[in-house]
Design an enzyme around this catalytic site. Structure first.
Site, PDB file in Angstrom:
ATOM      1  N   ALA A  54       0.872  -1.177   0.000  1.00 35.37           N
ATOM      2  CA  ALA A  54       0.000   0.000   0.000  1.00 35.37           C
ATOM      3  C   ALA A  54       0.909   1.227   0.000  1.00 35.37           C
ATOM      4  O   ALA A  54       2.074   1.151   0.395  1.00 35.37           O
ATOM      5  CB  ALA A  54      -0.887  -0.029   1.233  1.00 35.37           C
ATOM      6  N   GLY A 107       0.699  -4.912   0.975  1.00 42.75           N
ATOM      7  CA  GLY A 107      -0.497  -5.033   0.132  1.00 42.75           C
ATOM      8  C   GLY A 107      -0.250  -5.817  -1.146  1.00 42.75           C
ATOM      9  O   GLY A 107      -1.175  -6.395  -1.710  1.00 42.75           O
ATOM     10  N   GLU A 141      -0.477  -9.326  -0.172  1.00 43.89           N
ATOM     11  CA  GLU A 141      -1.894  -9.570   0.146  1.00 43.89           C
ATOM     12  C   GLU A 141      -2.739  -9.705  -1.130  1.00 43.89           C
ATOM     13  O   GLU A 141      -3.657 -10.527  -1.180  1.00 43.89           O
ATOM     14  CB  GLU A 141      -2.424  -8.444   1.039  1.00 43.89           C
ATOM     15  CG  GLU A 141      -1.805  -8.501   2.438  1.00 43.89           C
ATOM     16  CD  GLU A 141      -2.059  -7.249   3.250  1.00 43.89           C
ATOM     17  OE1 GLU A 141      -1.775  -6.135   2.761  1.00 43.89           O
ATOM     18  OE2 GLU A 141      -2.563  -7.370   4.381  1.00 43.89           O
ATOM     19  N   GLU A 200       4.641  -4.655   7.429  1.00 45.04           N
ATOM     20  CA  GLU A 200       3.852  -3.574   8.036  1.00 45.04           C
ATOM     21  C   GLU A 200       4.215  -3.259   9.480  1.00 45.04           C
ATOM     22  O   GLU A 200       4.193  -2.093   9.895  1.00 45.04           O
ATOM     23  CB  GLU A 200       2.347  -3.915   7.964  1.00 45.04           C
ATOM     24  CG  GLU A 200       1.753  -3.890   6.564  1.00 45.04           C
ATOM     25  CD  GLU A 200       1.816  -5.224   5.844  1.00 45.04           C
ATOM     26  OE1 GLU A 200       2.610  -6.100   6.259  1.00 45.04           O
ATOM     27  OE2 GLU A 200       1.075  -5.392   4.865  1.00 45.04           O
TER      28      GLU A 200
HETATM   29  N1  CAA Z   1       4.643   3.203  -0.861  1.00 46.72           N
HETATM   30  C1  CAA Z   1       5.014   4.335  -1.464  1.00 46.72           C
HETATM   31  N2  CAA Z   1       6.138   4.447  -2.202  1.00 46.72           N
HETATM   32  C2  CAA Z   1       6.902   3.356  -2.315  1.00 46.72           C
HETATM   33  C3  CAA Z   1       6.570   2.132  -1.709  1.00 46.72           C
HETATM   34  C4  CAA Z   1       5.372   2.074  -0.960  1.00 46.72           C
HETATM   35  N3  CAA Z   1       4.951   0.948  -0.388  1.00 46.72           N
HETATM   36  N4  CAA Z   1       7.537   1.231  -1.999  1.00 46.72           N
HETATM   37  C5  CAA Z   1       8.438   1.876  -2.768  1.00 46.72           C
HETATM   38  N5  CAA Z   1       8.068   3.149  -2.969  1.00 46.72           N
HETATM   39  C6  CAA Z   1       8.760   4.188  -3.742  1.00 46.72           C
HETATM   40  C7  CAA Z   1       9.963   4.714  -2.995  1.00 46.72           C
HETATM   41  O1  CAA Z   1       9.566   5.713  -2.064  1.00 46.72           O
HETATM   42  C8  CAA Z   1      10.795   5.266  -4.114  1.00 46.72           C
HETATM   43  O2  CAA Z   1      10.262   6.513  -4.512  1.00 46.72           O
HETATM   44  P1  CAA Z   1      11.274   7.757  -4.846  1.00 46.72           P
HETATM   45  O3  CAA Z   1      12.067   7.271  -6.022  1.00 46.72           O
HETATM   46  O4  CAA Z   1      10.328   8.861  -5.164  1.00 46.72           O
HETATM   47  O5  CAA Z   1      12.096   7.942  -3.622  1.00 46.72           O
HETATM   48  C9  CAA Z   1      10.522   4.282  -5.257  1.00 46.72           C
HETATM   49  O6  CAA Z   1       9.307   3.608  -4.918  1.00 46.72           O
HETATM   50  C10 CAA Z   1      11.595   3.231  -5.419  1.00 46.72           C
HETATM   51  O7  CAA Z   1      11.806   2.618  -4.152  1.00 46.72           O
HETATM   52  P2  CAA Z   1      13.235   2.500  -3.446  1.00 46.72           P
HETATM   53  O8  CAA Z   1      14.118   3.631  -3.866  1.00 46.72           O
HETATM   54  O9  CAA Z   1      13.005   2.332  -1.983  1.00 46.72           O
HETATM   55  O10 CAA Z   1      13.765   1.151  -4.128  1.00 46.72           O
HETATM   56  P3  CAA Z   1      14.777   0.097  -3.516  1.00 46.72           P
HETATM   57  O11 CAA Z   1      15.072  -0.856  -4.635  1.00 46.72           O
HETATM   58  O12 CAA Z   1      15.925   0.775  -2.840  1.00 46.72           O
HETATM   59  O13 CAA Z   1      13.952  -0.665  -2.361  1.00 46.72           O
HETATM   60  C11 CAA Z   1      12.021  -1.800  -1.455  1.00 46.72           C
HETATM   61  C12 CAA Z   1      12.864  -1.474  -2.706  1.00 46.72           C
HETATM   62  C13 CAA Z   1      12.837  -2.710  -0.521  1.00 46.72           C
HETATM   63  C14 CAA Z   1      10.778  -2.552  -1.934  1.00 46.72           C
HETATM   64  C15 CAA Z   1      11.644  -0.487  -0.722  1.00 46.72           C
HETATM   65  O14 CAA Z   1      11.100   0.415  -1.669  1.00 46.72           O
HETATM   66  C16 CAA Z   1      10.645  -0.683   0.355  1.00 46.72           C
HETATM   67  O15 CAA Z   1      10.976  -1.167   1.440  1.00 46.72           O
HETATM   68  N6  CAA Z   1       9.357  -0.288   0.118  1.00 46.72           N
HETATM   69  C17 CAA Z   1       8.318  -0.337   1.092  1.00 46.72           C
HETATM   70  C18 CAA Z   1       7.805  -1.762   1.262  1.00 46.72           C
HETATM   71  C19 CAA Z   1       6.746  -1.824   2.354  1.00 46.72           C
HETATM   72  O16 CAA Z   1       7.023  -1.539   3.509  1.00 46.72           O
HETATM   73  N7  CAA Z   1       5.517  -2.223   1.979  1.00 46.72           N
HETATM   74  C20 CAA Z   1       4.418  -2.319   2.897  1.00 46.72           C
HETATM   75  C21 CAA Z   1       3.586  -1.079   2.847  1.00 46.72           C
HETATM   76  S1  CAA Z   1       2.380  -1.007   4.113  1.00 46.72           S
HETATM   77  C22 CAA Z   1       1.085  -1.935   3.567  1.00 46.72           C
HETATM   78  O17 CAA Z   1       1.132  -2.539   2.505  1.00 46.72           O
HETATM   79  C23 CAA Z   1      -0.102  -1.922   4.460  1.00 46.72           C
HETATM   80  C24 CAA Z   1      -1.154  -2.899   4.117  1.00 46.72           C
HETATM   81  O18 CAA Z   1      -1.073  -4.102   4.393  1.00 46.72           O
HETATM   82  C25 CAA Z   1      -2.392  -2.475   3.527  1.00 46.72           C
END
Ligand code: CAA
Length: 259
Positions: free
Chosen positions: A65, A110, A113, A133
């Site tokens: 998400a 998400g 999921e 999360e």
């Molecule tokens: N939400 C918003 N933006 C996201 C995102 C997310 N879940 N995941 C990645 N992005 C964005 C980053 O902010 C980045 O944007 P910018 O270039 O503008 O900075 C872009 O995508 C590329 O990401 P990274 O630079 O971080 O890429 P990376 O290769 O270094 O890392 C990754 C990849 C390990 C997947 C890392 O992006 C990450 O940890 N993302 C978050 C993953 C996460 O925590 N997901 C769970 C979300 S909460 C949820 O899903 C709740 C639910 O159950 C409903």
């Protein structure tokens, strides 16, 4: 609907829905979820689409998400966002046709999921999975606390959710989270071959088999067997049952008409 973040294509009787927000690793913001929802409506209305593949553009399947969208939320907005995501994923689960997730990269939060609500998962060797999360201060919110334990078992689900750790495709296959792992260049061909095979089967029997499994798994074995009895019986009111069995007995090629 004109979609900014979803591409929908058809390959014979197979639909391919590509999540296309690669700059954010296909993170699910509200617009993207609305576009998936609207695309599913089109798929459901098109009886020529007999199987669906969901995949992601770029190096992500769906990295979760959208964290930027969620950051300012309060209780009401957070809950409403969870309700929207959960309703969408339930809609995926309840679609009449088989749905294959072709996981090309990050399937986190998400994203994992969404994949859990699909029927089958084919993963690239490069795919990464996880429910991170808790490390963001929230629980999984789009069905992860419910579907993950049903699919991989309670103990493994608890370890994955409590640790939030990200893991690879081989481990995902070992714990039964995915059906098959393939080299990344073979991902879409493998998913398409499987989808085309499903698309050739009797569509009504396919729908009933999916319903029997999904409904039966939620109840005790006495009721579950009754659910199967009902769907099995209903197949005998279809022309495709006559055709399928007739073609076998007459030693000819079968031609299902979705009737
Ligand atoms: N939400 C918003 N933006 C996201 C995102 C997310 N879940 N995941 C990645 N992005 C964005 C980053 O902010 C980045 O944007 P910018 O270039 O503008 O900075 C872009 O995508 C590329 O990401 P990274 O630079 O971080 O890429 P990376 O290769 O270094 O890392 C990754 C990849 C390990 C997947 C890392 O992006 C990450 O940890 N993302 C978050 C993953 C996460 O925590 N997901 C769970 C979300 S909460 C949820 O899903 C709740 C639910 O159950 C409903």
């Amino acid at each position: 609907m004109n979609c900014e973040f979803v591409i929908f294509e058809k390959d014979a009787n197979v639909g391919i829905l590509t999540i296309n927000r690669p700059k954010a690793l296909n993170a699910l913001n509200i617009q993207l979820m609305e576009e998936i929802d609207a695309t599913l409506d089109l798929v459901a209305a098109d009886e020529n689409v007999r199987a669906l593949i969901i995949t992601g553009a770029g190096k992500g399947f769906i990295a979760g998400a959208d964290i930027a969208t969620m950051k300012p939320m309060n209780y009401e907005k957070g809950k409403a966002y969870g309700v929207q995501g959960s309703a969408l994923f339930r809609k995926i689960e309840l679609m009449d046709i088989p749905i294959i997730a072709a996981v090309n990269g990050y399937a986190l939060g998400g994203g994992n999921e969404l994949m859990l609500s699909c029927d089958i998962v084919i993963a690239s060797e490069k795919a990464k999975f996880g429910q991170p999360e808790i490390g963001l201060g929230v629980t999984p919110g789009f069905g992860g606390t419910q579907r993950l334990p049903r699919i991989v078992g309670v103990r493994i689900a608890k370890e994955l959710i409590y640790s939030g750790r990200i893991f690879g495709a081989i481990e995902a296959e070992k714990i039964g989270l995915v059906n098959k792992v393939v080299p990344s260049e073979e991902l879409m061909d493998t998913a398409k071959a499987m989808a085309q095979n499903f698309a050739k089967m009797a569509p009504i029997a396919m729908k009933y088999a999916k319903k029997a499994i999904n409904e039966g798994i939620q109840t005790d074995i006495e009721n579950a067997v009754k659910i199967e009895n009902e769907y099995f019986g209903k197949c005998f009111s279809t022309k495709d049952q006559e055709e399928g069995m007739g073609a076998f007995l007459e030693k000819r090629k079968v031609l299902f008409k979705n009737q």
